[in-house]
Scaffold this motif. Structure first.
Motif, PDB file in Angstrom:
ATOM      1  N   THR A 131      38.010  -4.058  23.249  1.00 31.13           N
ATOM      2  CA  THR A 131      37.760  -5.481  23.040  1.00 31.13           C
ATOM      3  C   THR A 131      36.395  -5.712  22.410  1.00 31.13           C
ATOM      4  O   THR A 131      36.260  -6.469  21.442  1.00 31.13           O
ATOM      5  N   ARG A 132      35.392  -5.037  22.952  1.00 28.17           N
ATOM      6  CA  ARG A 132      34.040  -5.219  22.416  1.00 28.17           C
ATOM      7  C   ARG A 132      33.946  -4.683  20.993  1.00 28.17           C
ATOM      8  O   ARG A 132      33.304  -5.287  20.134  1.00 28.17           O
ATOM      9  N   TYR A 133      34.574  -3.557  20.740  1.00 27.97           N
ATOM     10  CA  TYR A 133      34.495  -2.952  19.406  1.00 27.97           C
ATOM     11  C   TYR A 133      35.116  -3.864  18.349  1.00 27.97           C
ATOM     12  O   TYR A 133      34.535  -4.098  17.291  1.00 27.97           O
ATOM     13  N   THR A 134      36.303  -4.368  18.624  1.00 35.61           N
ATOM     14  CA  THR A 134      36.975  -5.194  17.627  1.00 35.61           C
ATOM     15  C   THR A 134      36.292  -6.547  17.442  1.00 35.61           C
ATOM     16  O   THR A 134      36.358  -7.139  16.360  1.00 35.61           O
ATOM     17  N   SER A 135      35.630  -7.037  18.479  1.00 40.82           N
ATOM     18  CA  SER A 135      34.958  -8.333  18.342  1.00 40.82           C
ATOM     19  C   SER A 135      33.621  -8.221  17.626  1.00 40.82           C
ATOM     20  O   SER A 135      33.163  -9.176  17.007  1.00 40.82           O
TER      21      SER A 135
END
Length: 593
Positions: A427-431
């Motif tokens: 989630t953090r990577y894609t955001s």
């Protein structure tokens, strides 16, 4: 009654018992405290005495006795009464408050450790101020003592402990040597045991001359780390230094697999050359469960027992400095030693995965390098995005849902979101970087997998009616692979809502937490927990429109239970009933031809 000012009384015997027997956690601390006093005595002589000398401390361990001899400043008769025999008073503190360098002690309590382990304490001392006079001090409990003139002896002090039977280890040469090697390895003056070679390390890596070659420094650093690492082999080291020289030392990365719950942090702290804390792990970040270290500081403040450090502002500043040193070292390792960096990732991938979620600098470093577990093995997120055309599919269920089966048929990996830190990291990577996160089992995720059908509304309505079943929402979509006629997907949000709304949740979950969770789930419609996607690209589904009503009825009698059997949502349906219905329908087809 008129109030009057009174003096507090002291139970001296009780005080001595508490200070002597309960101040220290282990009797072996006496070795450190008494060697420290001897070292300070040598420092005092080097500061005050006009003559030159070669400081030395000799420890002698024999069964039943422990003797510590130094050639330091010694004590006059007056100093014996004022400092040696006065609890809480110490000449070292007086010198330190005047700005003297290199002294270790401060509280004037170290000598009490002798009484905690001894039946009798004997001290022979000769001061540099009166080299022609020596004195002998004897005490059994610390409460009373005698002082007398003694035979002439060299300048310095000899302390002899007649050990209590309960502490035989303090007369064991191997035990004493192991303690000296840890406590005293960074002291300035040589410390020897039973006439052997000094236990002091020839030179800590951070004390080496600036012209020392990088290769030599690396070798010394690894050798030093091996002396202090208790369990694992160090595979890489990192220097610790502060601009004001108030902090120096060494950190290292352990060569041992670490996991989410692993915490093998170990850090030893030396203050003015003497080991104070052997487990000050709170100085390292909580995520650094695979890091060991030794640091040296003259600004950290020991507690009165000198077995730990005060958790003051300086302690917190040191923790911040160590975190910055560690992050910088990891960046340097990734850039300058890629082979070693790959080894670190292999050993500590899971720990770094979770750590990156709580440390922005670490996330910048490892974001592209750590791997997440998927249905097809471990992948870095850049590799996963390339494989899945810019998407990252994540399942949040322990069960293999039909979405996972569908994607596996397409040879697309699915991240196992129930594994430690995998889902939040994705989630953090894609955001923050790139890619589209697809959470399987949610309506948003389904919209990515299941595309709008290219059929008319009347045909869609017919399919919805033909496949309708209780507690199931039927949707007509088009998806790959085309050979799948349908897909049943459990709505995880609805599952969560039902779980939180149940009476069982009231018994298992605290009301405050449960209330917050229900605030979130109250917006979720709970009418159908399973969505059935009928594939408008499937030849069998399309053929239903060309069949007679009787043929279509027979086909649906086979297809509807088959949907349940292949759904991957066994917990939601009557599998036995579906198997029975499918068998009966197939038997009718065989009988009727």
């Amino acid at each position: 009654m008129t109030a009057s000012l009174q003096k507090t009384k002291v139970d001296f015997a009780g005080l001595m018992r508490v200070l002597g027997e309960a101040l220290y956690s282990t009797p072996q601390v006496a070795i450190r405290e008494l060697v420290q006093n001897a070292h300070d005595s040598c420092t005092r002589r080097s500061l005050e005495a006009p003559d030159s000398f070669e400081p030395a401390i000799e420890v002698t361990a024999t069964p039943g006795t422990l003797t510590i001899t130094d050639n330091g400043a010694g004590l006059t008769a007056e100093e014996i009464h004022s400092y040696l025999a006065t609890v809480g008073a110490g000449y070292t503190r007086t010198l330190r408050e005047k700005g003297a360098e290199g002294l270790i002690g401060y509280f004037g309590l170290g000598f009490l450790s002798a009484f905690a382990v001894s039946e009798r304490v004997e001290v022979w001392t000769c001061s540099y101020q009166t080299p022609e006079v020596a004195h002998r001090f004897v005490s059994r409990s610390g409460e009373t003592y005698t002082v007398e003139r003694a035979e002439p002896r060299p300048i310095g002090t000899q302390l002899r402990l007649i050990l209590r039977p309960a502490f035989p280890e303090l007369g064991d040469a191997q035990v004493v040597l192991s303690r000296l090697q840890r406590y005293c390895c960074l002291l300035k003056y040589p410390v020897s045991l039973n006439g052997g070679t000094p236990v002091n390390i020839a030179g800590a890596p951070w004390r080496q001359p600036k012209q020392t070659s990088p290769l030599r420094l690396r070798t010394l650093s690894l050798e030093f780390a091996r002396r202090f690492e208790r369990v694992f082999q160090p595979i890489a080291t990192a220097p610790v230094a502060s601009p004001d020289n108030a902090l120096s030392g060494l950190l290292w990365i352990q060569d041992g697999g670490s996991y989410a719950t692993s915490d093998n942090r170990n850090i030893s702290v030396f203050v003015r050359g003497m080991l104070i804390g052997e487990d000050e792990r709170d100085l390292l970040p909580r995520w650094a469960g695979f890091i060991g270290g030794v640091i040296e500081s003259n600004v950290l403040q020991p507690t009165a027992s000198r077995e730990s450090l005060r958790k003051d502002e300086m302690y917190q500043s040191t923790a911040t400095a160590l975190r910055e040193c560690l992050i910088r070292a990891l960046f340097d390792l990734a850039e300058q030693e890629p082979a070693t960096w790959r080894r670190v990732l292999l050993r500590h991938n899971e720990a770094l995965l979770g750590a990156a979620l709580v440390d922005e600098e670490l996330f910048k470093l490892v974001g592209d390098d750590v791997t997440v577990p998927t249905t097809e093995g471990d992948f870095t997120l850049p590799a996963l995005l390339d494989r899945c055309e810019g998407k990252i599919y994540v399942t949040q269920s322990d069960r293999a849902g039909v979405e996972s089966i569908l994607l596996r048929a397409l040879k697309l990996p699915v991240v196992l979101g129930t594994r430690y830190a995998a889902a939040p990291f994705c989630t953090r990577y894609t955001s923050s970087r790139r890619g589209q996160l697809v959470l399987l089992g949610t309506q948003g995720g389904d919209q990515t997998l299941f595309k709008p059908a290219d059929l008319g509304e009347a045909q869609c309505e017919s399919l919805r009616a033909w496949f309708a079943m209780p507690d199931r929402q039927v949707l007509v979509r088009r998806f790959d692979p085309a050979f799948l006629p349908f897909a049943l997907v459990v709505d995880r949000d609805v599952e969560l809502k039902r779980s939180l709304d149940s009476d069982e949740a009231d018994r298992r979950i605290g009301q405050a937490v449960l209330g917050l969770a229900r605030q979130f789930t109250k917006k979720i419609a709970a009418d159908a927990s399973v969505r059935m996607y009928v594939n408008a690209a499937n030849p069998v589904v399309l053929a239903l429109f060309d069949l007679s009503e009787r043929q279509r009825s027979r086909a649906l009698a086979l297809l509807k239970p088959l949907a349940t059997l292949t759904s991957g949502a066994q917990g939601e349906h009557d599998i036995e009933g579906a198997m029975t219905a499918f068998g009966d329908s197939l038997l009718n087809v065989l009988k009727e031809g």
